[in-house]
Design a protein around this motif. Structure first.
Motif, PDB file in Angstrom:
ATOM      1  N   LEU A  19       2.531 -39.650  -0.234  1.00  0.00           N
ATOM      2  CA  LEU A  19       1.860 -40.758   0.061  1.00  0.00           C
ATOM      3  C   LEU A  19       2.136 -41.223   1.406  1.00  0.00           C
ATOM      4  O   LEU A  19       1.180 -41.346   2.297  1.00  0.00           O
ATOM      5  CB  LEU A  19       1.837 -41.931  -0.943  1.00  0.00           C
ATOM      6  CG  LEU A  19       1.039 -41.969  -2.227  1.00  0.00           C
ATOM      7  CD1 LEU A  19       1.713 -42.956  -3.442  1.00  0.00           C
ATOM      8  CD2 LEU A  19      -0.225 -41.782  -1.929  1.00  0.00           C
ATOM      9  N   LEU A  20       3.355 -41.271   1.524  1.00  0.00           N
ATOM     10  CA  LEU A  20       3.943 -41.557   3.166  1.00  0.00           C
ATOM     11  C   LEU A  20       3.292 -40.372   4.014  1.00  0.00           C
ATOM     12  O   LEU A  20       2.983 -40.639   5.168  1.00  0.00           O
ATOM     13  CB  LEU A  20       5.527 -41.529   3.290  1.00  0.00           C
ATOM     14  CG  LEU A  20       6.080 -42.827   2.345  1.00  0.00           C
ATOM     15  CD1 LEU A  20       7.503 -42.729   2.408  1.00  0.00           C
ATOM     16  CD2 LEU A  20       5.848 -44.002   3.208  1.00  0.00           C
ATOM     17  N   GLU A  22       0.901 -38.512   3.878  1.00  0.00           N
ATOM     18  CA  GLU A  22      -0.598 -38.656   4.138  1.00  0.00           C
ATOM     19  C   GLU A  22      -0.962 -39.477   5.242  1.00  0.00           C
ATOM     20  O   GLU A  22      -1.912 -39.505   5.985  1.00  0.00           O
ATOM     21  CB  GLU A  22      -1.358 -39.108   2.765  1.00  0.00           C
ATOM     22  CG  GLU A  22      -1.285 -38.008   1.796  1.00  0.00           C
ATOM     23  CD  GLU A  22      -1.942 -38.490   0.636  1.00  0.00           C
ATOM     24  OE1 GLU A  22      -2.459 -39.546   0.433  1.00  0.00           O
ATOM     25  OE2 GLU A  22      -2.303 -37.480  -0.163  1.00  0.00           O
ATOM     26  N   LYS A  23       0.060 -40.856   5.190  1.00  0.00           N
ATOM     27  CA  LYS A  23      -0.165 -41.680   6.338  1.00  0.00           C
ATOM     28  C   LYS A  23       0.820 -41.498   7.496  1.00  0.00           C
ATOM     29  O   LYS A  23       0.056 -41.980   8.766  1.00  0.00           O
ATOM     30  CB  LYS A  23       0.378 -43.030   5.711  1.00  0.00           C
ATOM     31  CG  LYS A  23       0.008 -44.267   6.415  1.00  0.00           C
ATOM     32  CD  LYS A  23       0.231 -45.673   5.696  1.00  0.00           C
ATOM     33  CE  LYS A  23       0.012 -46.835   6.575  1.00  0.00           C
ATOM     34  NZ  LYS A  23       0.033 -48.005   5.875  1.00  0.00           N
ATOM     35  N   TYR A  24       1.744 -40.703   7.468  1.00  0.00           N
ATOM     36  CA  TYR A  24       2.471 -40.559   8.663  1.00  0.00           C
ATOM     37  C   TYR A  24       2.831 -38.946   8.622  1.00  0.00           C
ATOM     38  O   TYR A  24       3.652 -38.555   8.096  1.00  0.00           O
ATOM     39  CB  TYR A  24       3.957 -41.302   8.529  1.00  0.00           C
ATOM     40  CG  TYR A  24       3.574 -42.647   8.338  1.00  0.00           C
ATOM     41  CD1 TYR A  24       3.415 -43.708   9.469  1.00  0.00           C
ATOM     42  CD2 TYR A  24       4.003 -43.285   7.252  1.00  0.00           C
ATOM     43  CE1 TYR A  24       3.074 -44.885   9.376  1.00  0.00           C
ATOM     44  CE2 TYR A  24       3.566 -44.596   7.116  1.00  0.00           C
ATOM     45  CZ  TYR A  24       3.429 -45.411   8.122  1.00  0.00           C
ATOM     46  OH  TYR A  24       3.279 -46.730   8.005  1.00  0.00           O
ATOM     47  N   GLU A  25       2.192 -38.341   9.694  1.00  0.00           N
ATOM     48  CA  GLU A  25       1.929 -36.822   9.834  1.00  0.00           C
ATOM     49  C   GLU A  25       3.425 -36.372  10.143  1.00  0.00           C
ATOM     50  O   GLU A  25       3.643 -35.302   9.801  1.00  0.00           O
ATOM     51  CB  GLU A  25       1.016 -36.492  10.937  1.00  0.00           C
ATOM     52  CG  GLU A  25       1.030 -34.956  11.007  1.00  0.00           C
ATOM     53  CD  GLU A  25      -0.272 -34.703  11.608  1.00  0.00           C
ATOM     54  OE1 GLU A  25       0.002 -33.446  12.763  1.00  0.00           O
ATOM     55  OE2 GLU A  25      -1.185 -35.343  11.710  1.00  0.00           O
TER      56      GLU A  25
END
Length: 78
Positions: A19-20, A22-25
């Motif tokens: 999940l992280l 997906e938000k922070y490349e």
């Protein structure tokens, strides 16, 4: 994409990282993944006891470092 909720600590940990990521490349960077891999091997696979964990994993953003360390440390302390 939906994922089932799990109580398995390994699944919970990897779902939190996913999940992280997906938000922070930044979490998908090869150096970051390799540093996380080395940490998991050292503390989880080899069961090494230590009073401190690495704190950056090759990441540059303090926000991402903070967000990613929380699930990692929680998982390793279980």
């Amino acid at each position: 994409m939906d994922y089932k909720v799990s109580e398995n600590p390994i699944e919970v940990f990897f779902n939190e990282l996913r999940l992280l990521a997906e938000k922070y490349e930044e979490l998908t960077d090869t150096d970051v993944r390799e540093d996380l891999h080395l940490t998991l091997n050292y503390f989880f696979v080899w069961k090494k006891e230590d009073s401190s964990y690495p704190i950056s994993y090759g990441m540059f953003s303090k926000k991402v470092i903070s967000l990613s360390l929380q699930p990692l440390i929680t998982f390793l302390k279980q």
